[in-house]
Design a protein around this motif. Structure first.
Motif, PDB file in Angstrom:
ATOM      1  N   LYS A 138     -11.796   1.104   9.346  1.00  0.00           N
ATOM      2  CA  LYS A 138     -12.984   0.608   8.652  1.00  0.00           C
ATOM      3  C   LYS A 138     -13.262  -0.868   8.974  1.00  0.00           C
ATOM      4  N   ASN A 139     -12.235  -1.666   9.060  1.00  0.00           N
ATOM      5  CA  ASN A 139     -12.421  -3.114   9.190  1.00  0.00           C
ATOM      6  C   ASN A 139     -12.307  -3.651  10.610  1.00  0.00           C
ATOM      7  N   THR A 150      -4.366   3.377  10.519  1.00  0.00           N
ATOM      8  CA  THR A 150      -4.755   4.032   9.270  1.00  0.00           C
ATOM      9  C   THR A 150      -6.219   3.717   8.962  1.00  0.00           C
ATOM     10  N   ASP A 185      -7.681   0.509  -9.051  1.00  0.00           N
ATOM     11  CA  ASP A 185      -6.890   1.135 -10.123  1.00  0.00           C
ATOM     12  C   ASP A 185      -5.841   2.094  -9.567  1.00  0.00           C
ATOM     13  N   ASN A 186      -6.156   2.728  -8.447  1.00  0.00           N
ATOM     14  CA  ASN A 186      -5.197   3.685  -7.877  1.00  0.00           C
ATOM     15  C   ASN A 186      -4.116   3.012  -7.050  1.00  0.00           C
ATOM     16  N   GLU A 225      -3.335  -0.353   7.133  1.00  0.00           N
ATOM     17  CA  GLU A 225      -4.162  -0.632   5.959  1.00  0.00           C
ATOM     18  C   GLU A 225      -4.512  -2.099   5.716  1.00  0.00           C
ATOM     19  N   ASP A 272     -13.347  -3.053  -3.264  1.00  0.00           N
ATOM     20  CA  ASP A 272     -14.600  -2.293  -3.180  1.00  0.00           C
ATOM     21  C   ASP A 272     -15.268  -2.470  -1.813  1.00  0.00           C
ATOM     22  N   GLN A 273     -15.168  -3.656  -1.256  1.00  0.00           N
ATOM     23  CA  GLN A 273     -15.845  -3.901   0.025  1.00  0.00           C
ATOM     24  C   GLN A 273     -15.030  -3.444   1.230  1.00  0.00           C
ATOM     25  N   TYR A 274     -13.737  -3.738   1.203  1.00  0.00           N
ATOM     26  CA  TYR A 274     -12.966  -3.583   2.441  1.00  0.00           C
ATOM     27  C   TYR A 274     -11.896  -2.497   2.403  1.00  0.00           C
ATOM     28  N   HIS A 275     -11.402  -2.187   1.230  1.00  0.00           N
ATOM     29  CA  HIS A 275     -10.303  -1.223   1.178  1.00  0.00           C
ATOM     30  C   HIS A 275     -10.849   0.191   1.201  1.00  0.00           C
ATOM     31  N   THR A 276      -9.946   1.159   1.238  1.00  0.00           N
ATOM     32  CA  THR A 276     -10.387   2.558   1.250  1.00  0.00           C
ATOM     33  C   THR A 276      -9.863   3.313   0.038  1.00  0.00           C
ATOM     34  N   ILE A 277      -9.213   2.583  -0.887  1.00  0.00           N
ATOM     35  CA  ILE A 277      -8.872   3.205  -2.164  1.00  0.00           C
ATOM     36  C   ILE A 277      -9.335   2.284  -3.287  1.00  0.00           C
ATOM     37  N   GLN A 278      -9.351   2.830  -4.482  1.00  0.00           N
ATOM     38  CA  GLN A 278      -9.780   2.058  -5.649  1.00  0.00           C
ATOM     39  C   GLN A 278      -8.638   1.167  -6.134  1.00  0.00           C
ATOM     40  N   ASP A 298     -11.081   8.636  -3.244  1.00  0.00           N
ATOM     41  CA  ASP A 298     -10.724   8.422  -4.660  1.00  0.00           C
ATOM     42  C   ASP A 298     -11.817   7.651  -5.391  1.00  0.00           C
ATOM     43  N   ARG A 341     -17.672   6.702   5.114  1.00  0.00           N
ATOM     44  CA  ARG A 341     -16.759   5.779   4.451  1.00  0.00           C
ATOM     45  C   ARG A 341     -16.080   4.795   5.399  1.00  0.00           C
ATOM     46  N   ILE A 386       0.833  -1.202   0.000  1.00  0.00           N
ATOM     47  CA  ILE A 386       0.000   0.000   0.000  1.00  0.00           C
ATOM     48  C   ILE A 386       0.867   1.252   0.000  1.00  0.00           C
ATOM     49  N   THR A 405      -8.040   2.168   6.623  1.00  0.00           N
ATOM     50  CA  THR A 405      -8.570   0.841   6.296  1.00  0.00           C
ATOM     51  C   THR A 405      -8.654  -0.032   7.547  1.00  0.00           C
ATOM     52  N   GLU A 406      -7.717   0.149   8.472  1.00  0.00           N
ATOM     53  CA  GLU A 406      -7.791  -0.578   9.747  1.00  0.00           C
ATOM     54  C   GLU A 406      -9.017  -0.124  10.539  1.00  0.00           C
ATOM     55  N   TYR A 412     -12.794  -7.303  -3.316  1.00  0.00           N
ATOM     56  CA  TYR A 412     -12.183  -7.069  -2.001  1.00  0.00           C
ATOM     57  C   TYR A 412     -11.922  -5.582  -1.785  1.00  0.00           C
ATOM     58  N   HIS A 459     -19.535  -3.210   4.804  1.00  0.00           N
ATOM     59  CA  HIS A 459     -18.714  -4.409   4.959  1.00  0.00           C
ATOM     60  C   HIS A 459     -17.496  -4.110   5.818  1.00  0.00           C
TER      61      HIS A 459
END
Lengths: 553, 399
Positions: B131-132, B126, A531-532, A339, A523-529, B22, B154, A127, B128-129, A521, B160
């Motif tokens: 969020k999950n 961070t 593609d990025n 992350e 789309d559901q769990y991450h915070t960036i796209q 993004d 977000r 990441i 994502t941590e 994965y 999820h």
């Protein structure tokens, strides 16, 4: 434009040349065969009395990415002693006070001044890969590359716990290398960084991550197999479980058996070679570790030598760094969870020769260097900046090549530590040929850099010329000439031209279908796209001072 | 909206706050955009000429004048620094050449965090941590959304999560004034816990919480209007959490020695991590401040510090992202390089309009929680030069 290096005394282990007198011709950045008599030689440099090697390659040095930058940010006090204008500051003594976290510019400058022409960042969080490349892009003079960390990321651990087939794992590993522009795969405390997020404090090789119910051994099996299957040169780069813990050598020995004979590289093995004998329950297990390396041809290792002085340790292993933060000097540290990908721990350390543990750590590293028989399978590192800044390499080389010098340093150690080490009984002194092997030919072979680390026809003209001296620290501190891709960039230890190196990667093939699961994965769990997440070649090369090289066959 | 490109763009990064969302879609209109995002993406594409003391001039003339000011100044400063990585690299190069210090417009709040890092370090996580994983979220001194509008949408009330039930999260607001706590109500109606106190009382409240987390006894029943029993309950909830996250926004902690409050938070996290799991998280961020902080650090090996603007005889003020930020008052000649929509009460010595990254040109920015670095897309046509273009030309005239 042809440059002739005349009367070179060549140490080129890739071609079994051990001090052979030769002429070297350079054209357009490469070493070429002797031109025909009709071709004009534009420049001739007589190297009588000089030793010539390929440019050195540091196969494990934390030069790019978040951890070291956090260290820079946390430790402004290191900067106050920065006086690089003094030439003697380039020669390290046993209490080397070199600054452990130089700027990116100084990193490149200090490497090239020592004749190093490439360095590899061994712990790129996927990441955080973009930051790593940005920092390495601002590092002049040398080539760069990195190993991306897997094995604590939740995507992989989910695959493994769901018993995904090996092909799925392989595709994910290969895809990650493309996305992050890296040349190898690293695993740090397999499963342990994730386990720490679930409040586990230690993880042994056959102990399960509490959430995923998979063990470090399974992670190592899966990832070493993937690296083998996708066909990259660099074996899985393994930072074992239980870093720095007394008695951890057994974990390290067991780890050697975890890949079922598939090649693995065990990194900064000094930090993983500790017994728990003696009054202080901390002892050297270097002999057992070295013997196991000697007996296991599928294992390579770099040492991660410590040298005395102030430095900072920066690791992805936040589980063990959280424990180590109690020993921080000065008393501050950074521990991060990052992350659902990995973590990091940055802990400043001051290694002292009067300290029992530090003194023994120093001796253990040297015992390993001197007891591993094959210089093609052991590499010269301080795990910069963790054991010491890379600027201490000339001092370390002298310790390996000069027994009286080594014995003198040993005699100054904590007496209890002296009593627990057999270092003075080891007579071995490394030869120039062996130094060239572990810092050039072996490192290039390990990483898979076909045209680097040697001086054969067709090699990139990264060449270092030393003046032969009895004092090997002085000799390796200040090369007479350094050529980077055929250009003379250092003369008499001074940089005369600024150049920008290349970025080495491997891009093994994979099934494009792998992105389907990844997209869901992300789309559901991450915070960036998704593609990025992926880094384009153009992002690394866009400013015209860098170039991405793909070493996939 | 007519200023947006006609092309269909996906995965567009919004630089309007530190979250760098993004997931913005542009297809003649904006999707997934918060109010800050809309303001950013719909700012007018204003083609103005550079000016010297308010009089329009060619770019070359403006650059020549800027170089003349800098070449005669003995102690210039580069400030504002609202730009992306490429812009900052160019500015850094010229500032180094002039031996000029650099200070971001958010330096005062960033420095509150940096001081804690440099004295104690920190233990952080961070987004994502969060969020999950986070089951307890404590917002200290801020409602978060006034700085980071999509924070709850977000990262808290997401559908999820890998390791926690997002709807069951406990949200706690500790201190702060004029908070909008409505976003802290879960979609199923679960109410947040609100422990109100004045922002300036946070030093004592966070110190009390730190003490209670360590099982110390307080010789009082109320701290700054909050019952100790309530703080005790919070400490217990944090100890029992699977993964507690303590969040602050340095800009919201706007009182003397706010770094000591941040240190209390960090030390509370460190105390919790002896037995359970918790992490801190600094949010907020804007105008490329995280990017400048990081890039300055790797380029110079030092984090950028605060400087007194009145001590300089020339000021370069760089402001690419937002025309709402106003030029700091100065008696020294000001060279403004920035957003084409900027307005000035008094015209600066030199004004050079430049492209806004993420709108008029592509770019690269760091997210506020570090680690994540995202590309910015060019989202409309523009004839404006980039900051790097201007700096390269200016640099060539610096003697």
């Amino acid at each position: 434009m042809i440059t002739l290096l005349k009367n070179a005394k060549v140490y080129d282990p890739a071609h079994q040349k051990n001090g052979v007198k030769e002429d070297i011709y350079i054209r357009n950045g490469y070493i070429v065969a002797k031109p025909s008599d009709t071709e004009k030689i534009n420049e001739t440099i007589d190297l009588k009395g000089k030793v010539v090697m390929a440019g050195a390659i540091d196969m494990h040095s934390h030069i790019g990415g978040g951890k070291v930058n956090i260290a820079r940010m946390m430790l402004p006090e290191y900067q106050e002693t920065l006086k690089y204008s003094e030439p003697e500051a380039h020669i390290c003594g046993p209490h080397c006070t070199h600054h452990a976290t130089p700027s990116t510019t100084n990193t490149g400058m200090r490497y090239i001044e020592m004749g190093y022409t490439a360095a590899f960042e061994p712990a790129i969080l996927a990441i955080n890969a973009r930051q790593a490349h940005l920092e390495m892009g601002d590092t002049p003079m040398i080539d760069k590359g990195g190993y991306v960390m897997l094995g604590n990321d939740d995507y992989f651990l989910r695959l493994l716990s769901q018993k995904a087939d090996q092909k799925t794992i392989n595709d994910y590993v290969a895809w990650t290398m493309h996305a992050t522009q890296t040349i190898g795969i690293k695993v740090v405390n397999p499963g342990g960084i994730s386990a720490f997020k679930f409040n586990q404090r230690r993880l042994n090789l056959d102990e399960n991550n509490a959430h995923y119910q998979v063990s470090p051994r399974q992670i190592l099996q899966s990832l070493s197999r993937a690296v083998h299957d996708i066909g990259i040169a660099k074996p899985l780069h393994v930072h074992c479980n239980n870093l720095g813990a007394a008695g951890n050598f057994q974990t390290t020995l067991d780890t050697m058996g975890a890949s079922d004979g598939i090649p693995m590289h065990l990194t900064h093995i000094q930090f993983h070679s500790y017994g728990a004998e003696g009054d202080k329950q901390f002892s050297s297990a270097a002999a057992q570790i070295a013997e196991a390396i000697n007996n296991n041809p599928h294992i390579t290792a770099d040492v991660g030598q410590i040298l005395f002085g102030q430095t900072v340790t920066a690791s992805g292993d936040n589980m063990m760094q959280h424990l180590n933060s109690k020993l921080a000097n000065p008393k501050k540290s950074v521990i991060m969870d990052i992350e659902c990908d990995a973590g990091c721990g940055v802990v400043p350390f001051k290694y002292r020769d009067e300290n029992y543990v530090n003194a023994l750590q120093w001796a253990i590293g040297l015992e390993i260097f001197l007891s591993v028989e094959d210089p093609w399978r052991v590499f010269l590192t301080t795990d910069h900046p963790n054991g010491a800044p890379f600027t201490c390499y000339p001092h370390l080389i002298r310790l390996l090549m000069d027994k009286p010098f080594r014995d003198e340093a040993f005699a100054k150690l904590n007496l209890d530590a002296q009593a627990m080490s057999n270092l003075t009984s080891i007579e071995r002194e490394y030869t120039l040929y062996e130094i060239a092997t572990m810092t050039r030919a072996g490192a290039a072979k390990l990483i898979g850099l076909g045209d680097r680390g040697h001086l054969g026809i067709g090699a990139a003209a990264d060449i270092t010329v030393y003046t032969e001296q009895d004092d090997k620290e002085a000799m390796f501190s200040k090369p007479s000439y350094v050529f980077k891709d055929g250009e003379l960039v250092v003369k008499d230890g001074e940089i005369i031209k600024v150049v920008w190196g290349k970025t080495h990667t491997a891009k093994p093939t994979y099934d494009k279908g792998v992105e389907k699961g990844l997209k869901e994965y992300f789309d559901q769990y991450h915070t960036i796209q998704l593609d990025n997440f992926k880094i384009d070649n153009d992002e690394i090369a866009e400013d015209g001072r860098n170039q991405v090289i793909n070493h996939t066959k | 909206m007519q200023t947006l490109t006609d092309h269909h763009l996906t995965a567009v990064t919004c630089p309007a706050c530190g979250l760098l969302c993004d997931d913005i879609l542009i297809n003649n209109q904006l999707q997934n955009a918060c109010a800050k995002s809309v303001t950013f993406f719909t700012q007018p594409s204003n083609i103005v000429l550079p000016s010297v003391t308010g009089k329009p001039v060619d770019l070359a003339v403006a650059i020549k004048k800027a170089a003349a000011i800098l070449n005669t100044a003995s102690n210039p400063i580069f400030t504002g620094l609202s730009t992306d990585l490429t812009g900052f690299r160019a500015v850094f190069h010229t500032a180094q050449k002039l031996k000029a210090p650099m200070m971001h417009m958010n330096a005062q709040s960033t420095w509150r965090n940096t001081k804690v890092l440099q004295s104690k370090g920190w233990q952080t996580t961070t987004l994502t941590e969060v969020k999950n994983r986070a089951d307890v979220i404590v917002c200290i001194g801020s409602d978060m959304i006034s700085h980071n509008p999509r924070f709850f949408e977000r990262y808290v009330w997401n559908k999820h999560a890998l390791f926690t039930d997002p709807q069951a999260r406990d949200v706690i607001y500790l201190g702060g004034e004029h908070l909008n706590t409505h976003p802290g109500i879960s979609p199923t109606g679960k109410q947040p816990t609100i422990l109100p106190c004045a922002t300036k009382s946070l030093p004592e409240v966070t110190a009390a919480l730190h003490a209670l987390i360590q099982h110390k006894t307080l010789n009082t029943t109320v701290v700054a209007g909050i019952a100790v029993a309530e703080l005790q309950a919070l400490a217990e909830r944090l100890r029992q959490a699977k993964y507690a996250v303590l969040i602050w926004v340095a800009k919201a902690l706007d009182y003397p020695h706010a770094e000591l409050t941040i240190q209390n938070i960090i030390e509370s996290v460190a105390a919790l991590n002896e037995h359970s799991r918790a992490m801190g998280l600094a949010l907020g961020g804007s105008d490329g401040d995280t990017t400048v902080n990081y890039a300055h650090t790797w380029l110079s090996a030092l984090a950028p510090a605060e400087h007194d603007l009145t001590q300089h005889d020339a000021m370069v003020w760089i402001n690419s992202f937002s025309h709402e930020k106003s030029l700091p008052s100065t008696t020294a000649p000001a060279i403004v390089i920035g957003n084409s929509n900027l307005h000035f009460a008094t015209p600066p010595a030199v004004f050079i309009p430049v492209a806004t990254p993420g709108l008029d040109c592509s770019g690269t920015l760091f997210r506020v929680d570090s680690s994540v670095v995202l590309p910015l897309k060019k989202t409309r046509e523009s004839a404006l030069p980039t900051l790097a273009d201007v700096m390269t030309k200016l640099d060539a005239l610096i003697t």
